[in-house]
Design an enzyme around this catalytic site. Structure first.
Site, PDB file in Angstrom:
ATOM      1  N   HIS A  82     -50.088  -4.636  20.817  1.00 41.22           N
ATOM      2  CA  HIS A  82     -48.641  -3.937  20.854  1.00 41.22           C
ATOM      3  C   HIS A  82     -48.135  -4.248  19.571  1.00 41.22           C
ATOM      4  CE1 HIS A  82     -45.101  -2.556  22.483  1.00 41.22           C
ATOM      5  NE2 HIS A  82     -44.531  -3.637  21.724  1.00 41.22           N
ATOM      6  N   ASP A 161     -38.133  -1.341  33.942  1.00 36.08           N
ATOM      7  CA  ASP A 161     -37.956  -1.584  32.455  1.00 36.08           C
ATOM      8  C   ASP A 161     -37.320   0.049  31.892  1.00 36.08           C
ATOM      9  OD1 ASP A 161     -38.161  -2.547  30.005  1.00 36.08           O
ATOM     10  OD2 ASP A 161     -39.327  -0.942  29.659  1.00 36.08           O
ATOM     11  N   ARG A 168     -29.384  -0.228  28.766  1.00 33.20           N
ATOM     12  CA  ARG A 168     -29.131  -1.259  27.596  1.00 33.20           C
ATOM     13  C   ARG A 168     -28.758  -0.287  26.349  1.00 33.20           C
ATOM     14  NH1 ARG A 168     -34.517  -4.135  26.917  1.00 33.20           N
ATOM     15  NH2 ARG A 168     -33.728  -4.853  25.100  1.00 33.20           N
ATOM     16  N   SER A 183     -39.259  -6.874  28.218  1.00 32.69           N
ATOM     17  CA  SER A 183     -39.562  -5.596  28.538  1.00 32.69           C
ATOM     18  C   SER A 183     -40.791  -5.272  27.694  1.00 32.69           C
ATOM     19  CB  SER A 183     -38.239  -4.816  27.622  1.00 32.69           C
ATOM     20  OG  SER A 183     -38.641  -3.443  27.266  1.00 32.69           O
TER      21      SER A 183
HETATM   22  N1  URA Z   1     -39.320  -2.327  22.550  1.00 27.38           N
HETATM   23  C1  URA Z   1     -39.346  -2.473  24.109  1.00 27.38           C
HETATM   24  O1  URA Z   1     -40.452  -1.838  24.699  1.00 27.38           O
HETATM   25  N2  URA Z   1     -38.318  -2.761  24.799  1.00 27.38           N
HETATM   26  C2  URA Z   1     -37.226  -3.355  24.298  1.00 27.38           C
HETATM   27  O2  URA Z   1     -36.371  -3.871  24.808  1.00 27.38           O
HETATM   28  C3  URA Z   1     -37.238  -3.313  22.708  1.00 27.38           C
HETATM   29  C4  URA Z   1     -38.318  -2.547  22.130  1.00 27.38           C
END
Ligand code: URA
Length: 433
Positions: A82, A161, A168, A183
């Protein structure tokens, strides 16, 4: 249990239990907790934080809100990677075939770009015919057959999420380390890999602007992964300037091919090999980092990694002739050179400004609904540390839009040219885990 009591507990800095965190996420998804209460809770987390157990519990509550991908029909240890996102980050295009070429199965789900950062799925779609959507059966079968598949993220993965992130975004509660960590890790865990390598970017083009912040985020994510039984390694890598030379979708595919041919720039090649080498060790294809790095370098030099990329393109319906003839990739109608206004050293290049300039040229999306121009982008001819003379070409803008003045202004502003030579850039700041 009442949401208002949990908000008050968090406001007072108390730790919540797993049951309380599950209650919050489940009732929010059921529509029983309104956005205003969730917003108050998120703000309390921003100020009071969460401990490791709470962050792991939040991660699992997000995972359990949706589908979990079962990769068990794929043989071998599945290692995922990732990236926390940046400008010119074409690493997945290189790492997936590179890892597959040394026998590590990679079943990768990637995202689309938004704002100043690009997305792997958009980049791949600049190859004519390339399919980033396929059935679960085809996805698994491709990984078993050729060791790799690279697709868009399933819509049913971690819906909580998605809902929380949208809230958010509009309530000023994105920049909380436990919220970001939960997240990101929830998506990785739901995607089903056995082991995970995280590339946490630090610098002007990244979420985390300093190495210290990036290290803190990396530590929390490694803690979550390991505590949930997924061996995790995190690297903190440089994003103080765009990665490599190309920004934009077709441009980055072109550069990924060069890297796989062994002709990539030093920064992007080093980071790609380092991330892939950690994946290769976690995937048990090599016993330790140095031999993995050498083995992967050999896969590039021998042409095996490039052949794997050709195979990936063919398997997913793309026109593989672009691999040998990248001029077949989409090309913009206009190419505008931007010159150095003075003599000196390139002292820094603000990656976020370059990312926004590329977006204005058509390479990215301002909102999720926008379409993108695969041929648009920016080529950087001078990177940090290079000595330039007034009038030298710093960068070339590629576009089909008729007014590129704002992008040109921003791209030039991104460059700081100074009589002082900058310190050399460190590509890998930290390895955690
Ligand atoms: N990338 C994500 O997937 N989530 C976040 O909260 C910030 C960056």
């Amino acid at each position: 249990m009442r949401m208002v009591d949990l908000i008050i507990s968090k406001k007072r800095g108390q730790a919540l239990s797993k049951d309380e965190i599950n209650f919050i996420i489940e009732r929010y998804m059921a529509g029983e907790i309104p956005d205003y209460q969730m917003s108050a809770f998120l703000m309390a987390v921003c100020f009071r934080g969460m401990n490791r157990d709470e962050t792991a519990a939040l991660t699992m509550a997000l995972v359990n809100s949706g589908e979990k991908i079962d990769l068990s029909p794929i043989e071998g240890i599945k290692v995922d990677k990732h990236s926390s996102g940046g400008v010119g980050d074409k690493l997945s295009l290189v790492i997936v075939p590179l890892c597959a070429s040394v026998g590590i199965p990679v079943a990768k789900m990637s995202g689309r770009g938004l704002g100043h950062t690009g997305g792997t799925v958009d980049k791949l779609e600049s190859i004519k015919g390339f399919r980033t959507e396929m059935s679960r059966e085809e996805f698994i079968s491709n990984v078993n057959k050729s060791g790799m598949a690279l697709v868009g993220q399933s819509a049913n993965l971690t819906p909580a999420d998605k809902k929380l992130y949208a809230l958010r975004d509009v309530t000023g509660t994105v920049d909380s380390i436990p919220l970001i960590a939960a997240s990101i890790m929830s998506k990785k865990i739901a995607a089903g890999a056995d082991r995970i390598v995280l590339d946490v970017k630090a610098g002007s083009g990244a979420f985390m602007k300093t190495v210290e912040e990036a290290e803190e985020l990396a530590n929390v994510m490694v803690g979550i992964g390991n505590s949930l039984g997924k061996k995790t390694v995190a690297l903190v890598t440089d994003m103080s300037q765009p990665l490599g030379r190309e920004v934009g979708n077709a441009n980055e595919v072109r550069e990924a091919i060069e890297i796989l041919q062994g002709m990539g720039m030093e920064d992007v090649t080093t980071i790609a090999l380092t991330v892939a080498a950690h994946m290769a060790v976690l995937g048990e294809a090599f016993a330790e980092f140095d031999s993995a790095y050498e083995g992967l370098l050999d896969a590039i030099k021998s042409g095996r990694a490039l052949s794997k990329f050709r195979e990936l393109v063919t398997l997913q319906g793309g026109d593989a002739s672009v691999v040998d003839n990248p001029d077949l990739l989409p090309r913009a109608a206009r190419h505008i050179d931007v010159m150095a206004p003075q003599d000196g050293y390139v002292f820094s290049i603000d990656a976020e400004k370059i990312g926004v300039a590329a977006m204005l040229l058509g390479a990215g999306r301002k909102t999720k609904e926008d379409s993108i121009d695969h041929s648009a982008g920016i080529t950087l001819h001078a990177k940090t540390g290079k000595k330039v003379s007034r009038g030298d070409v710093l960068l070339t803008l590629h576009t089909n839009v008729s007014d590129w003045s704002e992008a040109e202004k921003l791209a030039l502003e991104a460059y700081v040219i100074s009589p002082e030579k900058p310190a050399p850039i460190t590509y890998i700041h930290k390895v955690i885990g």
